[in-house]
Design an enzyme around this catalytic site. Structure first.
Site, PDB file in Angstrom:
ATOM      1  N   ILE A 116       0.825  -1.215   0.000  1.00 34.80           N
ATOM      2  CA  ILE A 116       0.000   0.000   0.000  1.00 34.80           C
ATOM      3  C   ILE A 116       0.859   1.266   0.000  1.00 34.80           C
ATOM      4  CG2 ILE A 116      -0.309   0.272   2.509  1.00 34.80           C
ATOM      5  CD1 ILE A 116      -3.331   0.735   1.910  1.00 34.80           C
ATOM      6  N   ASN A 169      -2.669   1.265  15.920  1.00 31.27           N
ATOM      7  CA  ASN A 169      -3.127   0.968  17.278  1.00 31.27           C
ATOM      8  C   ASN A 169      -3.474   2.307  17.933  1.00 31.27           C
ATOM      9  OD1 ASN A 169      -0.730   2.124  18.485  1.00 31.27           O
ATOM     10  ND2 ASN A 169       0.335   0.281  17.813  1.00 31.27           N
ATOM     11  N   ASP A 171       1.022  -0.981   9.311  1.00 26.09           N
ATOM     12  CA  ASP A 171       1.319   0.276  10.010  1.00 26.09           C
ATOM     13  C   ASP A 171       2.839   0.509  10.069  1.00 26.09           C
ATOM     14  OD1 ASP A 171       0.217   2.533  11.395  1.00 26.09           O
ATOM     15  OD2 ASP A 171       0.835   1.651  13.299  1.00 26.09           O
TER      16      ASP A 171
END
Ligand code: ADP
Length: 169
Positions: A11, A24, A34
């Protein structure tokens, strides 16, 4: 109505206005997608995220994209549910993530957005159910966004998202 596409890959390579990360609550970086987004965006992403923390499950917060591709202006951080059997509101929380990300995209005038398969990694959400919720929620949410790309990192997720998209609304 936005166009919804399924894509396969990393991505962080997407050329869209806003990239969604599966964060988170601290918004300072984590594992999986992430971690990849924080690595690509540079350390200013964690600093900006920390200023907006905490972000509760189902919610989303937006920062600049810093060192991601110049085409990308924003990172939208959303916190998915941790799967604990499905009776703890996980489907509603996951749907809320997709809705809130589109609201954030509208708020910052992003008209193209890329989503990872939120919660389906370390948070353990069953991927087929998650793909169904992603597609049905995105289809049902009014937005100014023109292009939504659902980016699968692996072939199995790609197949599930393609199936979900192929089913009649
Ligand atoms: P969560 O904690 O919400 O479960 P993860 O990052 O562990 O988030 O996983 C969410 C999804 O993101 C998984 O399908 C995982 O394979 C995928 N993923 C991991 N790295 C990338 C990446 N660089 N680009 C796109 N998707 C990724």
């Amino acid at each position: 109505m936005p166009t919804i596409e399924v894509a396969r890959g990393d991505i962080t390579r997407e050329h869209v206005d806003a990239i969604v990360t599966a964060a988170n609550e601290f918004l300072m970086g984590g594992s999986g997608v992430d971690g990849a987004i924080h690595l690509a965006a540079g350390p200013r992403l964690a600093t900006a995220g920390n200023r907006l923390a905490p972000c509760h499950p189902g919610d989303a917060k937006t920062t600049p994209a810093f060192d991601l591709s110049p085409r990308v202006t924003h990172v939208i951080h959303t916190v998915g549910p941790v799967w604990s059997g499905g009776t703890d509101g996980e489907p509603e929380t996951l749907a809320s993530c997709y809705r809130r990300c589109l609201e954030e995209a509208d708020r910052v005038s992003a008209t193209s957005i890329a989503f990872p398969a939120i919660s389906t990694g370390v948070y353990g959400y069953p991927p087929a159910e998650a793909a169904e919720i992603a597609v049905t929620t995105l289809r049902a949410t009014p937005t100014q966004v023109i292009l939504i790309r659902l980016v699968a990192f692996d072939e199995a997720t790609h197949a599930l998202l393609t199936d979900a998209l192929g089913r009649e609304p």
